[in-house]
Write an enzyme that holds these catalytic residues in place. Structure first.
Site, short mmCIF file in Angstrom:
data_model
loop_
_atom_site.label_atom_id
_atom_site.label_comp_id
_atom_site.label_asym_id
_atom_site.label_seq_id
_atom_site.Cartn_x
_atom_site.Cartn_y
_atom_site.Cartn_z
CB SER A 164 -69.83 -4.26 -29.95
OG SER A 164 -70.55 -4.50 -28.76
CE1 TYR A 177 -74.73 -4.01 -32.84
CE2 TYR A 177 -74.86 -4.49 -30.50
CZ TYR A 177 -74.51 -3.63 -31.53
OH TYR A 177 -73.96 -2.41 -31.24
P1 NAD Z 1 -77.79 5.13 -32.69
O1 NAD Z 1 -78.93 4.19 -32.90
O2 NAD Z 1 -77.96 6.28 -31.75
O3 NAD Z 1 -77.33 5.73 -34.09
C1 NAD Z 1 -77.27 4.97 -35.26
C2 NAD Z 1 -77.50 5.91 -36.43
O4 NAD Z 1 -77.37 5.14 -37.63
C3 NAD Z 1 -78.91 6.53 -36.44
O5 NAD Z 1 -78.81 7.93 -36.56
C4 NAD Z 1 -79.57 5.92 -37.67
O6 NAD Z 1 -80.45 6.81 -38.34
C5 NAD Z 1 -78.37 5.60 -38.53
N1 NAD Z 1 -78.66 4.56 -39.51
C6 NAD Z 1 -79.40 3.45 -39.33
N2 NAD Z 1 -79.48 2.75 -40.47
C7 NAD Z 1 -78.78 3.45 -41.40
C8 NAD Z 1 -78.51 3.25 -42.77
N3 NAD Z 1 -78.97 2.19 -43.43
N4 NAD Z 1 -77.77 4.17 -43.41
C9 NAD Z 1 -77.30 5.27 -42.76
N5 NAD Z 1 -77.54 5.52 -41.46
C10 NAD Z 1 -78.27 4.62 -40.78
O7 NAD Z 1 -76.56 4.20 -32.27
P2 NAD Z 1 -75.31 4.49 -31.33
O8 NAD Z 1 -75.61 3.99 -29.97
O9 NAD Z 1 -74.85 5.89 -31.49
O10 NAD Z 1 -74.24 3.49 -31.97
C11 NAD Z 1 -73.32 3.89 -32.97
C12 NAD Z 1 -72.40 2.73 -33.27
O11 NAD Z 1 -71.75 2.28 -32.08
C13 NAD Z 1 -73.13 1.51 -33.83
O12 NAD Z 1 -72.30 0.87 -34.78
C14 NAD Z 1 -73.29 0.64 -32.62
O13 NAD Z 1 -73.45 -0.71 -32.99
C15 NAD Z 1 -71.98 0.89 -31.93
N6 NAD Z 1 -71.95 0.57 -30.51
C16 NAD Z 1 -72.78 1.18 -29.64
C17 NAD Z 1 -72.69 0.86 -28.29
C18 NAD Z 1 -73.60 1.52 -27.30
O14 NAD Z 1 -73.56 1.13 -26.13
N7 NAD Z 1 -74.38 2.51 -27.70
C19 NAD Z 1 -71.78 -0.10 -27.85
C20 NAD Z 1 -70.95 -0.72 -28.78
C21 NAD Z 1 -71.03 -0.36 -30.10
#
Ligand code: NAD
Length: 281
Positions: A164, A177
């Protein structure tokens, strides 16, 4: 989204953790559109199943598996099921991750006159910090231990982690985070070196600011108006806008594609509209 380049992942088995979520379900769909057999792993099986069903309805190959990225036995069981149903794993996307309000301060700066009830750095609970650190860091290490073992020596095998912007420079309020994503960037480099003699490339993408479930409350008020944080983000993004999930796909598929990125190893690719490059001046 259609990639302008032809990536062909036919016969490749791709495991995506967190595939019941917003971004990783998107990743799973795009791998399937490029011909891969995709295993959607998530703690929330119903969500992963719904996305797998959408892929199959489109004519792709996908299966959903329940897995907790923080529990080795759960990951082992998922791996056995993936191998039995789809075949040996070629590519792992460590997508499960995110922030949690229990590890987020209310204030950007500590001050002597903060209003009563402000959740400061000193109020954050150890359990909240551990939750976020574990989900992101350990939740990348453990699936890598489980799935990379049989990727050793497999042609084209590679791993993509999700870092990120806060992995480069910490963002205010989200202390755990930020630390955890910095650790993921560091782990990406460590693993790239560690596996470099056995043919597993390891890279990461670092998405910039996209609007999603996990940051919605930080970016928009309940009435939908942007928070001051949104203004700061857009001012800090030279391209002046939020990113869209489909804009991550080109970088993701490029890194995963052995034909395109066979000598790319240990990079953390910002996909951020220039945020990381901009000093603010
Ligand atoms: P999201 O919250 O929509 O999805 C995360 C998923 O992980 C969920 O479906 C949840 O059920 C699952 N999860 C949670 N704990 C778990 C566990 N212990 N075992 C298995 N599954 C588990 O998140 P997102 O926005 O799609 O983000 C996905 C990735 O991208 C993450 O690593 C996040 O940190 C990263 N990210 C997101 C953004 C953003 O702006 N959305 C920016 C930078 C990085």
């Amino acid at each position: 989204m259609t990639s302008p380049f032809v990536h062909d992942f036919t016969d490749k088995v791709v495991v995506v953790t967190g595939a019941g979520g917003v971004l990783c379900s998107y990743f799973a769909k795009e791998f399937a559109r490029a011909g891969a057999k995709v295993a959607l792993l998530d703690l929330n099986l119903d969500n992963a199943q719904a996305y797998a069903d959408e892929i199959v309805a489109e004519g792709g190959i996908a299966k959903a598996f329940k897995a907790n990225v923080l529990e080795l036995p759960s990951l082992q069981a998922a791996k056995e099921a993936v191998v039995a149903e789809l075949g040996e794993v070629d590519i792992l996307v460590n997508g499960a991750g995110g922030n949690n309000p229990r590890a987020t301060t209310d204030n950007e700066y500590h001050e002597t006159d903060l209003p009563e009830g402000t959740k400061t750095f000193f109020d954050l609970e150890q359990s909240g910090i551990e939750f976020v650190f574990n989900l992101n860091f350990l939740g990348t290490v453990l699936p890598t231990q489980v799935f990379a073992k049989d990727m050793v020596g497999r042609p084209g095998a590679n791993i993509i982690n999700i870092s990120s912007m806060n992995g480069f420079t910490p963002l205010t309020k989200i202390v755990a985070y930020s630390g955890a994503k910095a650790a993921i960037s560091n782990l990406t480099e460590w693993l790239a070196v560690h596996f470099s003699h056995v043919g597993i490339r390891v890279n990461a993408i670092a998405p910039g600011f996209l609007v999603s479930k996990q940051n919605q409350a930080l970016l928009f008020n309940e009435d939908g108006t942007p928070t001051p944080r949104t203004g700061k983000i857009l001012n800090g993004t030279p391209m002046g806008r939020f990113g869209e999930p489909h804009e991550l796909i080109g970088g993701l598929l490029f890194l995963a594609d052995e034909k395109a990125a066979s000598f790319v190893n240990g990079v953390v690719l910002p996909i951020d509209g220039g945020f990381n490059a901009y000093s603010g001046v």
